[in-house]
Design an enzyme around this catalytic site. Structure first.
Site, PDB file in Angstrom:
ATOM      1  N   ARG A  57       0.801  -1.226   0.000  1.00  0.00           N
ATOM      2  CA  ARG A  57       0.000   0.000   0.000  1.00  0.00           C
ATOM      3  C   ARG A  57       0.831   1.270   0.000  1.00  0.00           C
ATOM      4  O   ARG A  57       0.609   2.180  -0.809  1.00  0.00           O
ATOM      5  CB  ARG A  57      -0.908   0.056   1.245  1.00  0.00           C
ATOM      6  CG  ARG A  57      -2.187  -0.688   1.142  1.00  0.00           C
ATOM      7  CD  ARG A  57      -2.498  -1.338   2.460  1.00  0.00           C
ATOM      8  NE  ARG A  57      -1.532  -2.390   2.688  1.00  0.00           N
ATOM      9  CZ  ARG A  57      -1.654  -3.640   2.229  1.00  0.00           C
ATOM     10  NH1 ARG A  57      -2.752  -3.982   1.620  1.00  0.00           N
ATOM     11  NH2 ARG A  57      -0.720  -4.555   2.408  1.00  0.00           N
ATOM     12  N   THR A  58       1.754   1.372   0.942  1.00  0.00           N
ATOM     13  CA  THR A  58       2.441   2.651   1.128  1.00  0.00           C
ATOM     14  C   THR A  58       3.287   2.979  -0.096  1.00  0.00           C
ATOM     15  O   THR A  58       3.239   4.102  -0.618  1.00  0.00           O
ATOM     16  CB  THR A  58       3.314   2.591   2.407  1.00  0.00           C
ATOM     17  OG1 THR A  58       2.516   2.037   3.462  1.00  0.00           O
ATOM     18  CG2 THR A  58       3.796   3.966   2.805  1.00  0.00           C
ATOM     19  N   LYS A  86      26.588  -2.654  -0.153  1.00  0.00           N
ATOM     20  CA  LYS A  86      28.052  -2.566  -0.361  1.00  0.00           C
ATOM     21  C   LYS A  86      28.701  -1.716   0.719  1.00  0.00           C
ATOM     22  O   LYS A  86      29.869  -1.356   0.615  1.00  0.00           O
ATOM     23  CB  LYS A  86      28.342  -1.955  -1.723  1.00  0.00           C
ATOM     24  CG  LYS A  86      27.764  -2.723  -2.892  1.00  0.00           C
ATOM     25  CD  LYS A  86      28.038  -1.979  -4.196  1.00  0.00           C
ATOM     26  CE  LYS A  86      27.292  -2.597  -5.356  1.00  0.00           C
ATOM     27  NZ  LYS A  86      27.380  -1.765  -6.570  1.00  0.00           N
ATOM     28  N   ARG A 107      11.015   3.954   3.514  1.00  0.00           N
ATOM     29  CA  ARG A 107      10.693   2.994   4.588  1.00  0.00           C
ATOM     30  C   ARG A 107      11.977   2.239   4.915  1.00  0.00           C
ATOM     31  O   ARG A 107      12.706   1.826   4.010  1.00  0.00           O
ATOM     32  CB  ARG A 107       9.598   2.017   4.149  1.00  0.00           C
ATOM     33  CG  ARG A 107       9.389   0.887   5.145  1.00  0.00           C
ATOM     34  CD  ARG A 107       8.201   0.013   4.811  1.00  0.00           C
ATOM     35  NE  ARG A 107       6.945   0.707   5.052  1.00  0.00           N
ATOM     36  CZ  ARG A 107       5.749   0.123   4.959  1.00  0.00           C
ATOM     37  NH1 ARG A 107       5.661  -1.160   4.628  1.00  0.00           N
ATOM     38  NH2 ARG A 107       4.651   0.803   5.190  1.00  0.00           N
ATOM     39  N   HIS A 135       4.575   5.760  11.539  1.00  0.00           N
ATOM     40  CA  HIS A 135       4.088   5.644  10.160  1.00  0.00           C
ATOM     41  C   HIS A 135       3.103   6.803   9.986  1.00  0.00           C
ATOM     42  O   HIS A 135       1.893   6.614   9.966  1.00  0.00           O
ATOM     43  CB  HIS A 135       3.407   4.286   9.993  1.00  0.00           C
ATOM     44  CG  HIS A 135       3.166   3.865   8.577  1.00  0.00           C
ATOM     45  ND1 HIS A 135       3.206   4.736   7.502  1.00  0.00           N
ATOM     46  CD2 HIS A 135       2.860   2.636   8.052  1.00  0.00           C
ATOM     47  CE1 HIS A 135       2.940   4.062   6.395  1.00  0.00           C
ATOM     48  NE2 HIS A 135       2.732   2.794   6.702  1.00  0.00           N
TER      49      HIS A 135
HETATM   50  N1   CP Z   1      -0.385  -0.204   5.846  1.00  0.00           N
HETATM   51  C1   CP Z   1       0.833  -0.404   5.308  1.00  0.00           C
HETATM   52  O1   CP Z   1       1.840   0.229   5.684  1.00  0.00           O
HETATM   53  O2   CP Z   1       0.838  -1.347   4.331  1.00  0.00           O
HETATM   54  P1   CP Z   1       2.120  -1.787   3.483  1.00  0.00           P
HETATM   55  O3   CP Z   1       3.084  -2.451   4.435  1.00  0.00           O
HETATM   56  O4   CP Z   1       1.592  -2.704   2.421  1.00  0.00           O
HETATM   57  O5   CP Z   1       2.724  -0.537   2.913  1.00  0.00           O
END
Ligand code: CP
Length: 335
Positions: A57-58, A86, A107, A135
């Protein structure tokens, strides 16, 4: 806050008026997200989308949001495809990639890593999740969803009743959501988890300091009887030492239609940041809830595009120009 050029790293940086501004811009993005109109407002801009942990999603919704504003996306996924394997530092990676991009989403599995990266970046950095820490864009889309789901019920975020269920220790989405709720008033928060996976004490303290009514429980059914929102989360297996340790907790809080019917108020909204663990030994939100109109999980995921478009538009200072660069959509859209 002044959004222009800002990093978006933590909910701690926002005031309530900032949230209202993000939601106002997100509302205005709907015709674009629904493909009723297109815009070229970010034509020529590049998003560097760097995901060092799995994401559906993100990663994709940040990318889609940028594309929907007319920009281009360049991606790195996984350490194995990055020169970090590396031995390259986050500092060097940030210096280099910020030369290629106008904004970066990242991320990373380590807490604080996205802030470390942002400190070296020459362009704004948006936190797509740093370990168990935060998040922020997920919390914003969660709160946007709560606002949308409750608006026809004459209920708002002030006075909200919410149960957060599952791995509250490692779940960065609930950490950020709790911090966000601290900007609102008179919220009843029920935190449902095994004691070993309880919400970190500093976040519980923050909720109490905000004047919220916080209840801690190990029991699901009685915790969801009088709530507007039942917010389920996954056991974050990737944060445990072993799969066997995560297995001790998996499947502890299963919600299905029978439990919902017996214990929840008729309009309780079911949320989950996703992915939900649908394996038989977990099944935290049963598939038999899929036809329940109060299951908001896919509306929640859709709202991620609106909120992430809003963040880009604000950080890159084009929120008031999106319509100026609008044009009709020429392709078939089944929405
Ligand atoms: N909700 C969420 O962060 O989903 P993903 O890990 O798929 O990005």
């Amino acid at each position: 806050m002044d959004f222009t050029g800002a990093h978006i790293l933590s909910i701690n940086q926002f005031e309530r008026s900032d949230i209202e501004r993000i939601f106002e811009v997100a509302d205005a993005m709907e015709p674009y997200a629904l493909r009723r109109k297109a815009t070229r407002v970010l034509e020529g801009a590049i998003l560097g989308n760097m995901f060092f942990e799995p994401s559906t999603r993100t990663r994709v919704s940040f990318g889609a949001a940028f594309n929907l504003l007319g920009g281009e996306v360049r991606e790195t996924t996984g350490f194995q495809n990055s020169a970090i394997t590396k031995g390259e530092s986050l500092y060097d990676t940030a210096r280099v990639l910020s030369g290629y991009s106008d904004v970066i989403c990242m991320r990373h599995p380590e807490e604080g890593s996205v802030s470390e990266f942002a400190a070296a970046s020459r362009v704004p950095v948006l936190n797509g999740g740093d370990g168990s820490n935060e998040h922020p864009s997920q919390a914003l889309l969660d709160l946007y969803t709560i606002r949308q789901e409750l608006k026809d019920r004459n209920r708002g975020i002030d006075g909200l009743r919410i149960a957060m269920i599952g791995d509250l220790k490692h779940g960065r989405t609930v950490h950020s959501l709790c911090k966000l709720l601290c900007l609102f008033q008179n919220v009843q928060v029920t935190l449902v988890s095994p004691p070993e996976l309880a919400m970190p004490e500093d976040i519980v303290e923050k909720l109490r300091e905000a004047g919220h009514d916080v209840t801690v429980s190990e029991e699901l059914t009685h915790s969801i009887t009088h709530v507007d929102i039942a917010y389920s989360t996954r056991i974050q297996e990737e944060r445990f030492k072993s799969k066997e340790e995560a297995d001790l907790y998996r499947g502890r809080f299963r919600l299905n239609q029978a439990i919902y019917t017996q214990f929840c108020e008729p309009n309780t909204v079911i949320m989950h940041p996703l992915p939900r663990d649908s394996r038989a030994d977990a099944n935290e939100l049963d598939n038999d809830l899929n036809q329940n109109p109060n299951l908001a999980i896919f509306r929640q995921a859709d709202n991620g595009v609106l909120v992430r478009m809003a963040l880009f538009a604000l950080v890159l200072n084009v929120a008031d120009q999106v319509d100026k660069y609008a044009h009709p959509v020429t392709w078939y859209s089944g929405r």
